[in-house]
Scaffold this active site. Structure first.
Site, mmCIF file in Angstrom:
data_model
loop_
_atom_site.group_PDB
_atom_site.id
_atom_site.type_symbol
_atom_site.label_atom_id
_atom_site.label_comp_id
_atom_site.label_asym_id
_atom_site.label_seq_id
_atom_site.Cartn_x
_atom_site.Cartn_y
_atom_site.Cartn_z
ATOM 1 N N ASP A 1 -62.434 3.045 19.406
ATOM 2 C CA ASP A 1 -61.127 3.680 19.399
ATOM 3 C C ASP A 1 -60.757 3.905 20.881
ATOM 4 O OD1 ASP A 1 -58.926 5.381 18.513
ATOM 5 O OD2 ASP A 1 -60.178 7.058 19.138
ATOM 6 N N LEU A 2 -59.488 4.159 21.147
ATOM 7 C CA LEU A 2 -59.070 4.338 22.544
ATOM 8 C C LEU A 2 -58.905 5.819 22.924
ATOM 9 C CD1 LEU A 2 -58.004 3.226 25.263
ATOM 10 C CD2 LEU A 2 -55.748 3.040 24.182
ATOM 11 N N ASP A 3 -57.817 6.420 22.391
ATOM 12 C CA ASP A 3 -57.477 7.797 22.783
ATOM 13 C C ASP A 3 -58.592 8.768 22.369
ATOM 14 O OD1 ASP A 3 -54.832 7.151 23.724
ATOM 15 O OD2 ASP A 3 -54.211 6.950 21.647
ATOM 16 N N THR B 1 -56.586 10.498 26.857
ATOM 17 C CA THR B 1 -55.162 10.520 26.487
ATOM 18 C C THR B 1 -54.882 11.383 25.256
ATOM 19 O OG1 THR B 1 -55.656 8.373 25.552
ATOM 20 C CG2 THR B 1 -54.262 8.383 27.515
ATOM 21 N N GLU C 1 -65.445 6.534 17.162
ATOM 22 C CA GLU C 1 -64.204 7.283 16.916
ATOM 23 C C GLU C 1 -64.312 8.759 17.275
ATOM 24 O OE1 GLU C 1 -61.173 7.626 15.918
ATOM 25 O OE2 GLU C 1 -60.589 5.606 15.315
ATOM 26 N N ASP C 2 -63.188 9.358 17.678
ATOM 27 C CA ASP C 2 -63.150 10.814 17.898
ATOM 28 C C ASP C 2 -62.358 11.525 16.792
ATOM 29 O OD1 ASP C 2 -60.630 9.795 18.742
ATOM 30 O OD2 ASP C 2 -60.272 11.652 19.853
ATOM 31 N N ARG D 1 -47.657 7.251 14.868
ATOM 32 C CA ARG D 1 -46.568 8.087 15.366
ATOM 33 C C ARG D 1 -45.733 8.687 14.238
ATOM 34 N NH1 ARG D 1 -43.292 5.034 19.851
ATOM 35 N NH2 ARG D 1 -45.414 4.493 20.469
ATOM 36 N N LYS E 1 -55.159 13.327 15.056
ATOM 37 C CA LYS E 1 -55.903 12.342 15.853
ATOM 38 C C LYS E 1 -56.085 11.068 15.034
ATOM 39 C CE LYS E 1 -58.346 15.367 19.008
ATOM 40 N NZ LYS E 1 -59.660 15.942 19.389
ATOM 41 N N GLY E 2 -55.756 9.945 15.633
ATOM 42 C CA GLY E 2 -55.902 8.655 14.956
ATOM 43 C C GLY E 2 -54.774 8.331 13.983
ATOM 44 N N SER F 1 -57.132 0.699 17.867
ATOM 45 C CA SER F 1 -56.366 1.901 18.191
ATOM 46 C C SER F 1 -55.122 2.023 17.323
ATOM 47 C CB SER F 1 -55.942 1.851 19.670
ATOM 48 O OG SER F 1 -55.049 2.913 19.948
ATOM 49 N N ALA F 2 -54.792 3.258 16.979
ATOM 50 C CA ALA F 2 -53.572 3.530 16.201
ATOM 51 C C ALA F 2 -52.346 3.613 17.104
ATOM 52 C CB ALA F 2 -53.734 4.837 15.436
ATOM 53 N N SER F 3 -52.562 3.430 18.412
ATOM 54 C CA SER F 3 -51.459 3.618 19.358
ATOM 55 C C SER F 3 -50.693 2.335 19.675
ATOM 56 C CB SER F 3 -52.003 4.203 20.664
ATOM 57 O OG SER F 3 -50.966 4.299 21.605
ATOM 58 N N ASN G 1 -49.139 2.179 22.315
ATOM 59 C CA ASN G 1 -49.260 2.127 23.775
ATOM 60 C C ASN G 1 -50.644 1.648 24.228
ATOM 61 O OD1 ASN G 1 -46.618 3.353 24.453
ATOM 62 N ND2 ASN G 1 -47.451 5.141 23.397
ATOM 63 N N LYS H 1 -54.881 4.462 10.205
ATOM 64 C CA LYS H 1 -56.130 5.141 9.860
ATOM 65 C C LYS H 1 -55.756 6.361 9.006
ATOM 66 C CE LYS H 1 -57.882 3.929 14.455
ATOM 67 N NZ LYS H 1 -58.226 4.415 15.811
HETATM 68 P P1 B16 Z 1 -48.589 6.096 19.862
HETATM 69 P P2 B16 Z 1 -56.207 6.107 18.855
HETATM 70 C C1 B16 Z 1 -53.883 7.304 18.296
HETATM 71 O O1 B16 Z 1 -54.675 6.508 19.128
HETATM 72 C C2 B16 Z 1 -53.954 8.772 18.681
HETATM 73 O O2 B16 Z 1 -55.232 9.294 18.365
HETATM 74 C C3 B16 Z 1 -52.918 9.557 17.917
HETATM 75 O O3 B16 Z 1 -52.945 10.905 18.340
HETATM 76 C C4 B16 Z 1 -51.539 8.957 18.165
HETATM 77 O O4 B16 Z 1 -50.536 9.653 17.420
HETATM 78 C C5 B16 Z 1 -51.562 7.498 17.729
HETATM 79 O O5 B16 Z 1 -52.545 6.817 18.477
HETATM 80 C C6 B16 Z 1 -50.226 6.817 17.912
HETATM 81 O O6 B16 Z 1 -49.972 6.675 19.269
HETATM 82 O O7 B16 Z 1 -47.540 7.126 19.628
HETATM 83 O O8 B16 Z 1 -48.949 5.883 21.312
HETATM 84 O O9 B16 Z 1 -48.297 4.808 19.128
HETATM 85 O O10 B16 Z 1 -56.990 7.378 18.931
HETATM 86 O O11 B16 Z 1 -56.262 5.435 17.506
HETATM 87 O O12 B16 Z 1 -56.521 5.168 19.998
HETATM 88 MG MG MG Z 2 -58.838 8.607 19.063
#
Ligand code: B16
Ligand code: MG
Length: 215
Positions: A9-11, A17, A169-170, A49, A45-46, A114-116, A118, A145
Site C-alpha cells: 500500500d502507499l499512504d 501521506t 497495509e496500514d 475519495r 484509511k484505504g 493504492s486506493a489513491s 494521486n 478496498k
Molecule cells: P485520493 P492508500 C488511500 O491510499 C488513502 O489511504 C485514503 O485515505 C484516501 O482517501 C484514498 O487513498 C484516496 O486517495 O483522494 O488521493 O484518490 O492508503 O490505499 O495508498
Molecule cells: Mg494506506
C-alpha cells in the site's frame, strides 16, 4: 508458502501521506460542521475519495447532490495536493529502500496497490516509481478496498498467483482486501487497532526480510 511478490500500500506504509489525507478531510468536515477526529479517520484509511466523502456526510446526516459531492471532492483534493507539494525522496519512510533492495536481490517482485488517484504522482515525487514491477491504483480499478480488486490486479500485473503474494497495509480495509484476495497480510500500525494480519509491525523499517521469506 513461498513468497514471490510483495505488494505494498502507499499512504501510511511507504510514506506519511495518510496524515495529510486526514488534515484535508478534517478541514472539509469542520467547514461542513461535522465532528471528525483521528479515530473517525481510521475508518477512512484505504477508502477511496467518494467513499470517504460519503462516510463523513453520513456521519453529519447530510445527503448532497452529485454535483455538490464532486465540488467537495475537488476541494479536498486541491487541499491535499497543496499539503503534499513539498514531498521529496526524503519523505520515503526509513527502511523502505533497504527492504526494496533486499527483495530485488532475492528475485521477489515489488508491486503497489493504492486506493489513491494521486499514487503515481506521489511515487514519482518519492523517487521510487522505477522500482515497482507493477502499479495498481484507483485510476485502474473500479472497486475500493476492502474489495480485493486492486490487490488482485497487482498480482496479475506481476504475474504471480495470489497465494504467493504478501500484501502490506496500514488500513483495516486494506488488510481485509488482502485476505479476500487470498494473500497473506502484514499490517503496519497498532496491533490493538488492526486485525486479520499474520504480523503487525510498528513501521516498515521493522520488517525483516527473513520473516517474509518464512511466511
Ligand atoms: P485520493 P492508500 C488511500 O491510499 C488513502 O489511504 C485514503 O485515505 C484516501 O482517501 C484514498 O487513498 C484516496 O486517495 O483522494 O488521493 O484518490 O492508503 O490505499 O495508498
Ligand atoms: Mg494506506
Amino acid at each position: 508458502m513461498s513468497c514471490r511478490a510483495v505488494i505494498f500500500d502507499l499512504d501510511g506504509v511507504l510514506t506519511d501521506t495518510a496524515i495529510y489525507h486526514f488534515y484535508a478531510w478534517k478541514a472539509l468536515a469542520d467547514e461542513l460542521g461535522i465532528a471528525f477526529d483521528e479515530h473517525d479517520n481510521e475508518q477512512l484509511k484505504g477508502v477511496d475519495r467518494l467513499g470517504s466523502l460519503r462516510w463523513i456526510l453520513q456521519k453529519g446526516g447530510l445527503t448532497l447532490s452529485e454535483a455538490e459531492e464532486n465540488r467537495l471532492m475537488q476541494q479536498k483534493n486541491a487541499h491535499y495536493l497543496q499539503l503534499i507539494d513539498h514531498i521529496t525522496p526524503d519523505n520515503l519512510y526509513p527502511g523502505v529502500q533497504p527492504l526494496f533492495t533486499a527483495l530485488r536481490q532475492k528475485g521477489i517482485k515489488i508491486g503497489l496497490a493504492s486506493a489513491s488517484k494521486n499514487a503515481a504522482f506521489v511515487v514519482e515525487r518519492l523517487g521510487i516509481a522505477p522500482q515497482f514491477d507493477y502499479v495498481a491504483d484507483a485510476n485502474t480499478v473500479s472497486n475500493s478496498k476492502p474489495d480485493p480488486e486492486v490487490f488482485l490486479l497487482a498480482a496479475k500485473g506481476l504475474g504471480v498467483a495470489p497465494p504467493h503474494c504478501i500484501g502490506v497495509e496500514d488500513a483495516q480495509a486494506g488488510i481485509e482486501a488482502i485476505n479476500r484476495a487470498g494473500m497473506k497480510a502484514i499490517a503496519i500500525g497498532d496491533a490493538k487497532v488492526l486485525s486479520g494480519a499474520i504480523r503487525v509491525y510498528s513501521s516498515v523499517k521493522a520488517i525483516q526480510l527473513k520473516d517474509l521469506l518464512s511466511v
